[in-house]
Write an enzyme that holds these catalytic residues in place. Structure first.
Site, PDB file in Angstrom:
ATOM      1  N   LYS A 111      84.540  71.510 -49.537  1.00  0.00           N
ATOM      2  CA  LYS A 111      83.390  72.190 -50.127  1.00  0.00           C
ATOM      3  C   LYS A 111      82.850  73.199 -49.125  1.00  0.00           C
ATOM      4  O   LYS A 111      82.766  72.913 -47.928  1.00  0.00           O
ATOM      5  CB  LYS A 111      82.281  71.217 -50.508  1.00  0.00           C
ATOM      6  CG  LYS A 111      81.107  71.912 -51.215  1.00  0.00           C
ATOM      7  CD  LYS A 111      80.061  70.933 -51.698  1.00  0.00           C
ATOM      8  CE  LYS A 111      79.140  70.473 -50.599  1.00  0.00           C
ATOM      9  NZ  LYS A 111      78.007  69.682 -51.096  1.00  0.00           N
ATOM     10  N   GLN A 135      66.343  68.727 -55.660  1.00  0.00           N
ATOM     11  CA  GLN A 135      66.939  67.487 -55.189  1.00  0.00           C
ATOM     12  C   GLN A 135      66.118  66.272 -55.614  1.00  0.00           C
ATOM     13  O   GLN A 135      66.666  65.210 -55.914  1.00  0.00           O
ATOM     14  CB  GLN A 135      67.108  67.507 -53.675  1.00  0.00           C
ATOM     15  CG  GLN A 135      67.998  66.397 -53.150  1.00  0.00           C
ATOM     16  CD  GLN A 135      69.284  66.229 -53.952  1.00  0.00           C
ATOM     17  OE1 GLN A 135      69.491  65.216 -54.609  1.00  0.00           O
ATOM     18  NE2 GLN A 135      70.139  67.237 -53.923  1.00  0.00           N
ATOM     19  N   GLY A 165      66.026  64.737 -46.975  1.00  0.00           N
ATOM     20  CA  GLY A 165      65.805  66.118 -46.576  1.00  0.00           C
ATOM     21  C   GLY A 165      66.460  66.546 -45.278  1.00  0.00           C
ATOM     22  O   GLY A 165      66.885  67.694 -45.143  1.00  0.00           O
ATOM     23  N   ALA A 166      66.535  65.659 -44.298  1.00  0.00           N
ATOM     24  CA  ALA A 166      67.102  66.036 -42.999  1.00  0.00           C
ATOM     25  C   ALA A 166      68.615  66.154 -43.105  1.00  0.00           C
ATOM     26  O   ALA A 166      69.313  65.156 -43.249  1.00  0.00           O
ATOM     27  CB  ALA A 166      66.716  65.012 -41.937  1.00  0.00           C
ATOM     28  N   ASP A 167      69.098  67.396 -43.036  1.00  0.00           N
ATOM     29  CA  ASP A 167      70.539  67.629 -43.154  1.00  0.00           C
ATOM     30  C   ASP A 167      71.028  68.649 -42.131  1.00  0.00           C
ATOM     31  O   ASP A 167      72.095  69.233 -42.281  1.00  0.00           O
ATOM     32  CB  ASP A 167      70.899  68.097 -44.570  1.00  0.00           C
ATOM     33  CG  ASP A 167      70.209  69.396 -44.960  1.00  0.00           C
ATOM     34  OD1 ASP A 167      69.355  69.890 -44.175  1.00  0.00           O
ATOM     35  OD2 ASP A 167      70.516  69.926 -46.038  1.00  0.00           O
ATOM     36  N   LYS A 189      65.780  68.628 -37.996  1.00  0.00           N
ATOM     37  CA  LYS A 189      65.005  68.242 -39.163  1.00  0.00           C
ATOM     38  C   LYS A 189      64.637  66.766 -39.103  1.00  0.00           C
ATOM     39  O   LYS A 189      65.440  65.932 -38.692  1.00  0.00           O
ATOM     40  CB  LYS A 189      65.786  68.521 -40.451  1.00  0.00           C
ATOM     41  CG  LYS A 189      65.939  69.994 -40.803  1.00  0.00           C
ATOM     42  CD  LYS A 189      66.584  70.157 -42.174  1.00  0.00           C
ATOM     43  CE  LYS A 189      66.653  71.607 -42.589  1.00  0.00           C
ATOM     44  NZ  LYS A 189      67.244  71.748 -43.955  1.00  0.00           N
TER      45      LYS A 189
END
Length: 326
Positions: free
Chosen positions: A69, A140, A223-225, A229
């Site tokens: 991806k 999301q 959220g932390a990606d 973060k």
């Protein structure tokens, strides 16, 4: 030789949340059993444009599925009239290496991430959880709620976002498939009063304080990606059973990345991967009162497993466009 092109609409018509959950759970199981290959995400950072591009390859031996991806994250895109996250998935034949399908991966990414939250909550949240808190009301958050609605009998949904209008929009959308009480607040503390708390913000500072989390709560930290973060007070992680999707990836880009880098959390304090839990190597929740956290960074195995299901169903239904190759 031909390649099957599947548009975003083709993907949407070939993927339900139940199908995504099934694919993601099997992908996690293979990961836990060690039958998946998945190098960490590689990043290109566009500082000038406040965005990044990521490549995510994977091979699932048990599913005989492989691919990659390519996905961006550009937070300023909504102002340009396009999504923050956009993606493309390429599936290959493990036998020959030939590409067999190319498909839109934006909807697929949202669905497989929502599915991951649902799978994690199935193993880590208390049975009979009825109350869901959503910190963040963007795209999301919607698929997270959609996944949880497939798994639990939700009675109350608490929503907090910097935009009250976005929270209202989410509630209006969710009412079409989930008959529940929707409570909108501007105070983060209000959504923490939940059986399952889902955080889906791009924050780079802790938003959820340790004293707001009650015993027995499960948190899906979504959220932390990327490095830097974080959404949770590190003290929450210290008191919790922390389950990550992948140790290496979470360590450099998940909810645990900042606490690990700052020495506030030791690597040994990470309990397990979700794959190990799903595969039965370690138990998930064992006590009603324990706090559990799922640190989701998003894995290429989720994309490939979900995309393979989409490809199979699209073939069976005659969807997509065949393009010449070679």
């Amino acid at each position: 030789m031909e390649i099957l092109w599947l548009s975003e609409e083709d993907v949407k018509s070939s993927l339900t949340m139940a199908e995504a959950i099934s694919a993601v759970e099997e992908a996690f199981r293979e990961h836990g059993l060690g039958s998946a290959q998945m190098p960490p995400k590689s990043y290109l950072h566009y500082t000038k444009y406040q965005g990044d591009l990521r490549t995510m390859p994977a091979y699932l031996e048990g599913m005989d599925a492989t691919g990659v991806k390519v996905v961006n994250v550009h937070p300023e895109n909504p102002a340009r009239g396009i999504p923050t996250v956009m993606a493309l998935v390429v599936l290959h034949s493990p036998k020959t290496g030939a590409p067999i399908a190319v498909m839109g991966g934006t909807h697929l990414t949202e669905m497989r991430t929502g599915a991951a939250g649902a799978v994690a909550a199935r193993y880590l949240a208390r049975e009979g959880s009825r109350r869901v808190g959503l910190l963040g009301a963007g795209a999301q958050a919607r698929t997270q709620l959609l996944g949880l609605a497939e798994t639990f009998e939700i009675e109350t949904v608490l929503v907090a976002d910097i935009s009250i209008e976005r929270s209202r929009s989410l509630a209006g959308w969710a009412e079409r498939f989930l008959a529940a009480e929707y409570v909108i607040s501007s105070d983060i503390r209000d959504v923490c009063d939940a059986d399952i708390l889902v955080t889906t913000t791009p924050s780079r500072r802790p938003l959820v304080r340790e004293e707001w989390i009650s015993r027995g709560t499960h948190i899906n930290a979504i959220g932390a990606d990327a490095a830097g973060k974080e959404e949770l007070d590190p003290a929450i992680l210290k008191r919790s059973k922390v389950v990550v999707d992948d140790i290496v990836q979470a360590s450099h880009s998940g909810e645990v990345n900042v606490p690990l880098a700052e020495g506030l959390l030791a690597p040994g304090e990470i309990y397990a991967t979700i794959g190990e839990v799903v595969a039965g190597k370690v138990p998930g929740r064992v006590r009603e009162e324990e706090v559990t956290v799922f640190d989701s960074t998003g894995l290429a195995i989720q994309d490939v497993a979900t995309a393979m299901g989409v490809y199979s169903r699209a073939l069976a239904r005659g969807l997509g466009t065949k393009l010449p190759f070679l």
